[in-house]
Design a protein around this motif. Structure first.
Motif, PDB file in Angstrom:
ATOM      1  N   SER A   1     -10.267  18.170  -7.617  1.00  0.00           N
ATOM      2  CA  SER A   1     -10.325  17.590  -8.956  1.00  0.00           C
ATOM      3  C   SER A   1      -8.976  17.760  -9.632  1.00  0.00           C
ATOM      4  O   SER A   1      -8.186  18.645  -9.282  1.00  0.00           O
ATOM      5  N   ALA A   2      -8.711  16.883 -10.607  1.00  0.00           N
ATOM      6  CA  ALA A   2      -7.439  16.923 -11.336  1.00  0.00           C
ATOM      7  C   ALA A   2      -7.649  16.277 -12.697  1.00  0.00           C
ATOM      8  O   ALA A   2      -8.597  15.509 -12.898  1.00  0.00           O
ATOM      9  N   ASP A   3      -6.728  16.571 -13.613  1.00  0.00           N
ATOM     10  CA  ASP A   3      -6.802  15.917 -14.916  1.00  0.00           C
ATOM     11  C   ASP A   3      -6.424  14.449 -14.769  1.00  0.00           C
ATOM     12  O   ASP A   3      -6.089  13.984 -13.675  1.00  0.00           O
ATOM     13  N   ARG A   4      -6.455  13.735 -15.878  1.00  0.00           N
ATOM     14  CA  ARG A   4      -6.264  12.288 -15.850  1.00  0.00           C
ATOM     15  C   ARG A   4      -4.917  11.897 -15.238  1.00  0.00           C
ATOM     16  O   ARG A   4      -4.793  10.850 -14.616  1.00  0.00           O
ATOM     17  N   ARG A   5      -3.927  12.758 -15.403  1.00  0.00           N
ATOM     18  CA  ARG A   5      -2.581  12.436 -14.899  1.00  0.00           C
ATOM     19  C   ARG A   5      -2.306  13.045 -13.529  1.00  0.00           C
ATOM     20  O   ARG A   5      -1.187  12.967 -13.041  1.00  0.00           O
ATOM     21  N   ASN A   6      -3.320  13.661 -12.937  1.00  0.00           N
ATOM     22  CA  ASN A   6      -3.114  14.317 -11.633  1.00  0.00           C
ATOM     23  C   ASN A   6      -1.975  15.337 -11.681  1.00  0.00           C
ATOM     24  O   ASN A   6      -1.201  15.473 -10.729  1.00  0.00           O
ATOM     25  N   THR A   7      -1.926  16.053 -12.783  1.00  0.00           N
ATOM     26  CA  THR A   7      -0.874  17.061 -12.942  1.00  0.00           C
ATOM     27  C   THR A   7      -0.896  18.069 -11.792  1.00  0.00           C
ATOM     28  O   THR A   7       0.134  18.450 -11.259  1.00  0.00           O
ATOM     29  N   GLU A   8      -2.100  18.504 -11.435  1.00  0.00           N
ATOM     30  CA  GLU A   8      -2.287  19.426 -10.321  1.00  0.00           C
ATOM     31  C   GLU A   8      -3.701  19.251  -9.805  1.00  0.00           C
ATOM     32  O   GLU A   8      -4.655  19.277 -10.567  1.00  0.00           O
ATOM     33  N   ALA A   9      -3.840  19.058  -8.505  1.00  0.00           N
ATOM     34  CA  ALA A   9      -5.160  18.957  -7.887  1.00  0.00           C
ATOM     35  C   ALA A   9      -5.634  20.338  -7.464  1.00  0.00           C
ATOM     36  O   ALA A   9      -4.861  21.111  -6.878  1.00  0.00           O
TER      37      ALA A   9
ATOM     38  N   ALA B   1       0.847  -1.190   0.000  1.00  0.00           N
ATOM     39  CA  ALA B   1       0.000   0.000   0.000  1.00  0.00           C
ATOM     40  C   ALA B   1       0.884   1.242   0.000  1.00  0.00           C
ATOM     41  O   ALA B   1       1.963   1.240   0.581  1.00  0.00           O
ATOM     42  N   GLN B   2       0.428   2.259  -0.672  1.00  0.00           N
ATOM     43  CA  GLN B   2       1.238   3.468  -0.706  1.00  0.00           C
ATOM     44  C   GLN B   2       0.992   4.309   0.533  1.00  0.00           C
ATOM     45  O   GLN B   2      -0.097   4.324   1.080  1.00  0.00           O
ATOM     46  N   ARG B   3       2.054   4.973   0.940  1.00  0.00           N
ATOM     47  CA  ARG B   3       1.972   5.731   2.184  1.00  0.00           C
ATOM     48  C   ARG B   3       2.905   6.923   2.094  1.00  0.00           C
ATOM     49  O   ARG B   3       3.980   6.843   1.506  1.00  0.00           O
TER      50      ARG B   3
ATOM     51  N   SER C   1       1.015  10.500  -6.043  1.00  0.00           N
ATOM     52  CA  SER C   1       0.031  10.013  -7.005  1.00  0.00           C
ATOM     53  C   SER C   1       0.552   8.725  -7.615  1.00  0.00           C
ATOM     54  O   SER C   1       1.679   8.672  -8.117  1.00  0.00           O
ATOM     55  N   GLY C   2      -0.284   7.680  -7.546  1.00  0.00           N
ATOM     56  CA  GLY C   2       0.128   6.379  -8.052  1.00  0.00           C
ATOM     57  C   GLY C   2      -0.414   6.097  -9.445  1.00  0.00           C
ATOM     58  O   GLY C   2      -0.925   6.981 -10.125  1.00  0.00           O
TER      59      GLY C   2
ATOM     60  N   GLU D   1       4.490   9.780  -8.597  1.00  0.00           N
ATOM     61  CA  GLU D   1       4.719  11.209  -8.788  1.00  0.00           C
ATOM     62  C   GLU D   1       4.531  11.866  -7.427  1.00  0.00           C
ATOM     63  O   GLU D   1       3.574  11.580  -6.714  1.00  0.00           O
ATOM     64  N   LEU D   2       5.475  12.716  -7.070  1.00  0.00           N
ATOM     65  CA  LEU D   2       5.454  13.350  -5.755  1.00  0.00           C
ATOM     66  C   LEU D   2       5.209  14.845  -5.893  1.00  0.00           C
ATOM     67  O   LEU D   2       5.664  15.474  -6.867  1.00  0.00           O
ATOM     68  N   PHE D   3       4.501  15.372  -4.904  1.00  0.00           N
ATOM     69  CA  PHE D   3       4.114  16.777  -4.917  1.00  0.00           C
ATOM     70  C   PHE D   3       4.267  17.359  -3.505  1.00  0.00           C
ATOM     71  O   PHE D   3       4.222  16.638  -2.520  1.00  0.00           O
TER      72      PHE D   3
END
Lengths: 108, 112
Positions: free
Chosen positions: B93-101, A1-3, A90-91, A32-34
């Motif tokens: 909400s975000a685009d399909r790639r979750n570019t930015e929420a 599981a991602q964490r 984001s997975g 992808e990390l934010f």
């Protein structure tokens, strides 16, 4: 599981001091990390994402796959940096998960 | 100006009531999310949706359900509200790639 783990709930530094907010993650693929930020009485908003490799408001973050970390850094903190910071992952299945957040306070 | 709008800023409901939280986005985003935000726990994912009529459980789906009948609207339903569901609820909400929420302003729900 991602964490996503942010070990520090609170961080306080003086204006002009360097600041580092820690983020560690666990994920079996290529995430992808934010970093997101929430200023007082404002909506949560994107600060930066690892794929862009950009510096926003003087902040940078480097993805270290070996240590599974994505720490946020700024060499000289400003009072206006005081906010709540969230690391997010984001997975591959369209989800997005956040850490518990770190409240940064920059003292004058 | 991009917009994610949650129907209520503050809501007070009684234990056992069925509660609907609505979220609308105008960016034609594929992905939509519901989180609850609690001090010390951060944002916890309740449900998300990557397309109309599609939904996936997050980490804390118990006691909640969701509905996405139209692309722009994602509803969170508390089937029988309980006091431990008192929290701040955030929609994103975000685009399909979750570019930015992009986040809504939040709904602070109090269950009494």
């Amino acid at each position: 599981a991602q964490r996503v783990t942010q070990p520090e709930k609170l961080l306080s530094v003086f204006k002009g001091a360097p600041v580092e907010l820690k983020c560690n993650y666990s994920y079996s693929g290529s995430p992808e990390l934010f970093w997101y930020v929430q200023y007082s009485r404002q909506r949560l908003q994107l600060l930066l994402r690892h794929i862009s490799r950009e510096s926003i408001k003087g902040f940078t973050a480097d993805l270290n796959k070996g240590e599974t970390s994505f720490h946020l850094k700024k060499p000289f903190a400003q009072e206006e940096d005081s906010a709540m910071y969230y690391c997010a992952l984001s997975g591959n299945n369209n989800d997005m998960r956040f850490g518990a957040g770190t409240r940064l306070t920059v003292k004058p | 100006d991009v917009k994610v709008t949650q129907s209520s800023r503050y809501l007070v409901k009684r234990t056992g009531e069925k509660v609907f939280l609505e979220c609308v986005q105008d960016m034609d985003h594929e992905n939509m999310f519901w989180y609850r935000q609690d001090p010390g726990l951060g944002l916890r994912l309740i449900y998300f949706s990557y397309d109309v009529k599609m939904k996936e459980k997050g980490d804390i789906p118990e006691g909640y359900s969701v509905s996405r009948e139209k692309k722009e609207r994602f509803s969170l339903i508390l089937e029988s509200a309980s006091t431990n569901q008192t929290s701040m609820y955030l929609c994103a909400s975000a685009d399909r790639r979750n570019t930015e929420a992009f986040f809504g302003q939040g709904t602070r729900l109090t269950v009494v």
